[in-house]
Scaffold this motif. Structure first.
Motif, short mmCIF file in Angstrom:
data_model
loop_
_atom_site.label_atom_id
_atom_site.label_comp_id
_atom_site.label_asym_id
_atom_site.label_seq_id
_atom_site.Cartn_x
_atom_site.Cartn_y
_atom_site.Cartn_z
N LEU A 191 18.93 -54.51 -31.75
CA LEU A 191 17.45 -53.95 -32.18
C LEU A 191 16.57 -54.78 -32.77
CD1 LEU A 191 18.81 -50.79 -34.13
CD2 LEU A 191 17.43 -50.77 -32.17
N PRO A 192 15.50 -54.63 -32.53
CA PRO A 192 14.27 -55.66 -33.09
C PRO A 192 14.31 -55.41 -34.44
CG PRO A 192 13.39 -54.41 -31.27
CD PRO A 192 14.64 -53.81 -31.43
N LEU A 193 13.99 -56.62 -35.28
CA LEU A 193 14.00 -56.41 -36.72
C LEU A 193 12.94 -55.20 -37.23
CD1 LEU A 193 13.70 -60.21 -37.82
CD2 LEU A 193 15.74 -58.69 -37.88
N GLY A 194 13.34 -54.43 -38.10
CA GLY A 194 12.63 -53.18 -38.43
C GLY A 194 12.33 -52.03 -37.70
N ASP A 195 12.97 -52.10 -36.63
CA ASP A 195 12.95 -51.09 -35.56
C ASP A 195 14.35 -50.18 -35.34
OD1 ASP A 195 12.45 -49.27 -33.29
OD2 ASP A 195 11.53 -50.82 -32.36
N ARG A 196 14.46 -49.06 -35.65
CA ARG A 196 15.62 -48.45 -35.64
C ARG A 196 15.72 -47.16 -34.59
NH1 ARG A 196 17.36 -47.97 -41.89
NH2 ARG A 196 18.24 -50.31 -41.99
#
Length: 232
Positions: free
Chosen positions: A20-25
Motif C-alpha cells: 500500500l502507498p503510505l497513508g492509503d488504505r
C-alpha cells in the motif's frame, strides 16, 4: 526448479497481498503503465502516461518492449495521474516504447497454516447492582489478525512484497490482504475478509538454497471487510 511453489490441500485457502502507498488504505487496483521512450541504464526516473491508479514504493515493475524486459523498483509511491515514476537505479537499458502491468493482487503460495482472529477491546461501564453479577461494558476498539506459516521459494514475488513491508514497518508501510476460505460445495468462492494490515513478527529461515520457511502475522486495526461465498 519450478518458479512457483505448489501445495496440496493447503491451496484451498487463498491469501493474496499488495503493498500500500503510505497513508492509503484503499483496495489497490491493477494498473497498466506505458513508457513512451526508452529506459537508460542507471536511470532514476521514467516518464509514463498518466497512471490510472496508485502503486506503492518498493513494488517491482517489469517493462518490456516486445523483445527484452527490464525490471525496475519504485523508490517512492506513485499516485493516480502521475506521469513520472521515481525508481531505484535501473540495472539495464531498454530501448523504445515499453509497457508494464502492475498486478495488485498477488497470491502467497506454499501456505501450510492459516487462521483468522478477530479481537475486541472492552471497557467495563459502572452500572447499578446486577443481582446476577453481570457487568455492562462498551467496545472501545477492534482488531483482526491472520497468522500465516509457509514453505516457499525465496524468489516468490508476493512474499517479497511482504518482506519489504515488514522491513519498512517503522515508516508506516502497510499491505492490503485478501483472505478466502475453501468454497462450500457447489460454489466457486468461499467466505473471506480483506483490509489493510501491518506485517508483525516475521520469522524467516532458509531450509535449502531456494526454499525458505516463513511465519508471520498480518495485523489489521478496526473491522475488516467481510466477503461472502459466491458462484463466481
Amino acid at each position: 526448479m519450478s518458479k512457483t511453489f505448489q501445495v496440496g490441500a493447503g491451496n484451498k485457502v487463498k491469501l493474496c497481498v499488495a503493498l500500500l502507498p503510505l497513508g492509503d488504505r484503499t483496495e489497490p487496483i491493477d494498473v497498466t503503465i506505458t513508457a513512451g521512450s526508452g529506459i537508460t541504464s542507471g536511470a532514476a526516473s521514467i516518464t509514463v502516461t498518466a497512471l490510472t491508479g496508485p502503486i506503492a514504493g518498493g513494488t517491482p515493475l517489469d517493462f518490456t518492449n516486445g523483445t527484452a524486459t527490464v525490471t525496475v523498483y519504485l523508490a517512492a509511491d506513485a499516485k493516480t495521474d502521475d506521469t513520472t515514476l521515481t525508481i531505484e537505479a535501473a540495472a539495464a537499458a531498454l530501448t523504445g516504447s515499453s509497457t508494464a502491468t502492475y498486478t495488485a493482487k498477488l497470491r502467497l503460495l506454499g501456505g501450510t497454516q492459516l487462521s483468522a482472529k478477530l479481537n475486541s477491546d472492552r471497557a467495563d461501564v459502572l452500572v447499578f447492582e446486577d443481582l446476577l453479577g453481570y457487568k455492562d461494558g462498551a467496545i472501545t476498539g477492534q482488531s483482526w489478525e491472520l497468522p500465516w506459516t509457509a514453505n516457499l521459494l525465496s524468489s516468490d514475488e508476493a512474499f517479497r512484497r511482504v518482506f519489504y513491508a515488514a522491513s519498512n514497518a517503522v515508516s508506516g508501510r502497510e499491505v492490503y490482504v485478501w483472505q478466502q476460505d475453501p468454497p462450500p460445495a457447489g460454489y466457486a468462492v468461499g467466505d473471506g475478509l480483506k483490509g489493510a494490515a501491518v506485517v508483525m513478527n516475521l520469522d524467516k529461515s532458509l531450509e535449502s538454497s531456494a526454499i525458505c520457511k516463513v511465519s508471520l502475522s498480518f495485523m489489521g486495526q478496526g473491522s475488516p471487510t467481510i466477503t461472502r461465498y459466491s458462484l463466481t
